[in-house]
Design a protein around this motif. Structure first.
Motif, PDB file in Angstrom:
ATOM      1  N   THR A  17       0.847  -1.193   0.000  1.00 12.46           N
ATOM      2  CA  THR A  17       0.000   0.000   0.000  1.00 12.46           C
ATOM      3  C   THR A  17       0.885   1.246   0.000  1.00 12.46           C
ATOM      4  O   THR A  17       2.050   1.211   0.418  1.00 12.46           O
ATOM      5  CB  THR A  17      -0.911   0.052   1.232  1.00 12.46           C
ATOM      6  OG1 THR A  17      -0.111   0.264   2.415  1.00 12.46           O
ATOM      7  CG2 THR A  17      -1.681  -1.260   1.384  1.00 12.46           C
ATOM      8  N   LYS A  18       0.315   2.365  -0.438  1.00 10.58           N
ATOM      9  CA  LYS A  18       1.057   3.622  -0.472  1.00 10.58           C
ATOM     10  C   LYS A  18       1.358   4.136   0.927  1.00 10.58           C
ATOM     11  O   LYS A  18       2.352   4.830   1.153  1.00 10.58           O
ATOM     12  CB  LYS A  18       0.261   4.671  -1.251  1.00 10.58           C
ATOM     13  CG  LYS A  18       0.161   4.394  -2.744  1.00 10.58           C
ATOM     14  CD  LYS A  18      -0.591   5.507  -3.453  1.00 10.58           C
ATOM     15  CE  LYS A  18      -0.674   5.233  -4.953  1.00 10.58           C
ATOM     16  NZ  LYS A  18      -1.422   6.313  -5.660  1.00 10.58           N
ATOM     17  N   GLY A  19       0.492   3.797   1.877  1.00  8.76           N
ATOM     18  CA  GLY A  19       0.680   4.297   3.234  1.00  8.76           C
ATOM     19  C   GLY A  19       1.713   3.554   4.050  1.00  8.76           C
ATOM     20  O   GLY A  19       2.103   4.012   5.122  1.00  8.76           O
ATOM     21  N   ILE A  43       1.150  -7.867   7.734  1.00  9.87           N
ATOM     22  CA  ILE A  43       2.463  -7.426   7.256  1.00  9.87           C
ATOM     23  C   ILE A  43       2.376  -7.129   5.759  1.00  9.87           C
ATOM     24  O   ILE A  43       2.847  -6.108   5.283  1.00  9.87           O
ATOM     25  CB  ILE A  43       3.542  -8.494   7.534  1.00  9.87           C
ATOM     26  CG1 ILE A  43       3.574  -8.841   9.034  1.00  9.87           C
ATOM     27  CG2 ILE A  43       4.908  -8.001   7.060  1.00  9.87           C
ATOM     28  CD1 ILE A  43       3.831  -7.662   9.947  1.00  9.87           C
ATOM     29  N   ILE A  44       1.758  -8.041   5.018  1.00 16.56           N
ATOM     30  CA  ILE A  44       1.481  -7.833   3.599  1.00 16.56           C
ATOM     31  C   ILE A  44      -0.014  -7.567   3.453  1.00 16.56           C
ATOM     32  O   ILE A  44      -0.833  -8.278   4.022  1.00 16.56           O
ATOM     33  CB  ILE A  44       1.873  -9.073   2.767  1.00 16.56           C
ATOM     34  CG1 ILE A  44       3.367  -9.363   2.910  1.00 16.56           C
ATOM     35  CG2 ILE A  44       1.510  -8.883   1.300  1.00 16.56           C
ATOM     36  CD1 ILE A  44       3.809 -10.651   2.248  1.00 16.56           C
ATOM     37  N   LYS A  50      -4.711  -6.867  -4.405  1.00 17.38           N
ATOM     38  CA  LYS A  50      -5.708  -7.376  -5.346  1.00 17.38           C
ATOM     39  C   LYS A  50      -6.422  -6.238  -6.073  1.00 17.38           C
ATOM     40  O   LYS A  50      -6.947  -6.440  -7.175  1.00 17.38           O
ATOM     41  CB  LYS A  50      -6.754  -8.223  -4.607  1.00 17.38           C
ATOM     42  CG  LYS A  50      -6.244  -9.560  -4.129  1.00 17.38           C
ATOM     43  CD  LYS A  50      -7.348 -10.302  -3.383  1.00 17.38           C
ATOM     44  CE  LYS A  50      -6.855 -11.639  -2.864  1.00 17.38           C
ATOM     45  NZ  LYS A  50      -7.919 -12.354  -2.096  1.00 17.38           N
ATOM     46  N   LYS A  51      -6.427  -5.049  -5.475  1.00 14.25           N
ATOM     47  CA  LYS A  51      -7.163  -3.921  -6.054  1.00 14.25           C
ATOM     48  C   LYS A  51      -6.199  -2.942  -6.728  1.00 14.25           C
ATOM     49  O   LYS A  51      -5.897  -3.072  -7.906  1.00 14.25           O
ATOM     50  CB  LYS A  51      -7.999  -3.223  -4.980  1.00 14.25           C
ATOM     51  CG  LYS A  51      -9.070  -4.131  -4.360  1.00 14.25           C
ATOM     52  CD  LYS A  51      -9.987  -3.365  -3.433  1.00 14.25           C
ATOM     53  CE  LYS A  51      -9.252  -2.844  -2.226  1.00 14.25           C
ATOM     54  NZ  LYS A  51     -10.158  -2.124  -1.281  1.00 14.25           N
ATOM     55  N   SER A  52      -5.721  -1.990  -5.979  1.00 12.12           N
ATOM     56  CA  SER A  52      -4.917  -0.927  -6.580  1.00 12.12           C
ATOM     57  C   SER A  52      -3.504  -0.837  -6.019  1.00 12.12           C
ATOM     58  O   SER A  52      -2.750   0.074  -6.379  1.00 12.12           O
ATOM     59  CB  SER A  52      -5.618   0.428  -6.368  1.00 12.12           C
ATOM     60  OG  SER A  52      -5.813   0.667  -4.979  1.00 12.12           O
ATOM     61  N   GLY A  53      -3.148  -1.756  -5.146  1.00 10.56           N
ATOM     62  CA  GLY A  53      -1.830  -1.719  -4.541  1.00 10.56           C
ATOM     63  C   GLY A  53      -0.742  -2.163  -5.495  1.00 10.56           C
ATOM     64  O   GLY A  53      -1.017  -2.691  -6.580  1.00 10.56           O
ATOM     65  N   SER A  54       0.502  -1.932  -5.128  1.00  9.18           N
ATOM     66  CA  SER A  54       1.636  -2.354  -5.956  1.00  9.18           C
ATOM     67  C   SER A  54       2.805  -2.736  -5.059  1.00  9.18           C
ATOM     68  O   SER A  54       2.992  -2.171  -3.977  1.00  9.18           O
ATOM     69  CB  SER A  54       2.062  -1.221  -6.898  1.00  9.18           C
ATOM     70  OG  SER A  54       2.467  -0.076  -6.172  1.00  9.18           O
ATOM     71  N   TRP A  55       3.575  -3.711  -5.525  1.00  7.16           N
ATOM     72  CA  TRP A  55       4.736  -4.182  -4.761  1.00  7.16           C
ATOM     73  C   TRP A  55       5.977  -3.475  -5.276  1.00  7.16           C
ATOM     74  O   TRP A  55       6.278  -3.522  -6.455  1.00  7.16           O
ATOM     75  CB  TRP A  55       4.892  -5.685  -4.892  1.00  7.16           C
ATOM     76  CG  TRP A  55       5.881  -6.243  -3.908  1.00  7.16           C
ATOM     77  CD1 TRP A  55       7.197  -6.482  -4.112  1.00  7.16           C
ATOM     78  CD2 TRP A  55       5.616  -6.598  -2.545  1.00  7.16           C
ATOM     79  NE1 TRP A  55       7.788  -6.966  -2.975  1.00  7.16           N
ATOM     80  CE2 TRP A  55       6.833  -7.052  -1.993  1.00  7.16           C
ATOM     81  CE3 TRP A  55       4.471  -6.573  -1.750  1.00  7.16           C
ATOM     82  CZ2 TRP A  55       6.935  -7.485  -0.676  1.00  7.16           C
ATOM     83  CZ3 TRP A  55       4.586  -7.005  -0.441  1.00  7.16           C
ATOM     84  CH2 TRP A  55       5.802  -7.458   0.078  1.00  7.16           C
TER      85      TRP A  55
END
Length: 292
Positions: A17-19, A43-44, A50-55
């Motif tokens: 997540t961005k936060g 933690i993850i 699954k939606k808008s997050g990125s690794w």
């Protein structure tokens, strides 16, 4: 500055997540040595991925830091499942060398027993009505975005970090009531299990206090408060906040100790003691479910 603890507990990092304060927690873990590191859920953030997050690379560096702790200091690492990393259900329980993944655990130290769980087992919203939890997750994500905007301008003006989301939750009467009830229910569960205390995360509110004789500990999070729980060799627990760490003094300590003799170099490292990790055998408690 103490650089060694027997046990460190962190939760709610929400990688993906961005936060997530991935850089900050990696820097935090670099400052300390510990015999046991417990990752107490979320933690993850599988929901956001699954939606808008990125690794990102900084998220991988967090796990690289943990691997180094295992390799260099033989740290025992326990990863407990949270609701946002519920994908772990497909593999737990799992044991690989010094790393284990499980639902919850009993932690024993100096004759005291602590039940450690992420804490969403008592969140009826995320347990029974997952679609409502997802709606709440969207609102919380927006609040965290707003929190980043506010702190961007605060940093430009030389002001310290301010958790807007924590402030808002503290002002909302229903949220305060929910947190109080949550803490009391977890304390009751610890007492029912014959434990002296309970350690959790989930609600992003760091705490170290007693409730009806039960030691209630919450490690906070690495999205808003950036906090962790640490236990010293005498079984004393304390909350450590990232924003209160003097990294400059810590760096000077490591540099000066490098040039000292071998015996002096390790003088700040307290000898390790045995801590037992026992799996919880209470089958009556269902595994944690979901939370936004």
């Amino acid at each position: 500055m103490k650089t060694h603890f027997k046990t460190i507990i962190i939760s709610d990092v929400h990688l993906g997540t961005k936060g997530s304060k991935a850089k900050e927690i990696a820097r935090f873990l670099k400052q300390y040595r510990c015999e046991n590191l417990i990752l107490n859920g979320d933690i993850i953030d599988g929901w956001q991925l699954k939606k808008s997050g990125s690794w990102k690379r900084k998220h991988t560096r967090f796990f690289n830091r943990i691997i180094k702790m295992i390799e260099n200091h033989k740290t025992n690492v326990v990863y407990l499942r949270g609701n946002h990393d519920d994908f772990l259900d497909q593999i737990l329980p799992l044991q690989i060398g010094n790393l284990s993944i499980q639902t919850d655990m009993i932690y024993e130290s100096h004759g005291k027993k602590y039940f450690i769980t992420h804490g969403d087992v008592f969140d009826s919203i995320t347990t029974n009505l997952r679609w409502i939890a997802y709606i709440g997750d969207v609102g919380y994500t927006f609040l965290l975005w707003l929190n980043r905007v506010v702190n961007h301008y605060r940093i430009k003006r030389g002001l310290p970090y301010f958790s807007l989301s924590q402030y808002i939750k503290g002002k909302v009467k229903s949220a305060v009531s929910y947190i109080d009830q949550y803490e009391e229910e977890l304390a009751k569960m610890a007492k029912a299990k014959g434990c002296d205390g309970i350690i959790c995360g989930h609600i992003h509110k760091a705490e170290n206090r007693y409730i009806d004789g039960i030691h209630y500990l919450n490690s906070g999070d690495w999205v808003e408060t950036m906090s962790a729980l640490a236990e010293d060799e005498d079984s004393n627990w304390q909350l450590i906040y990232y924003n209160e760490i003097d990294f400059k003094s810590s760096a000077n300590l490591h540099i000066s100790s490098f040039f000292e003799g071998e015996n002096e170099k390790n003088s700040d490292i307290i000898p390790l003691k045995q801590v037992s990790f026992d799996r919880n055998n209470d089958d009556q408690i269902e595994p944690p479910a979901f939370r936004s």
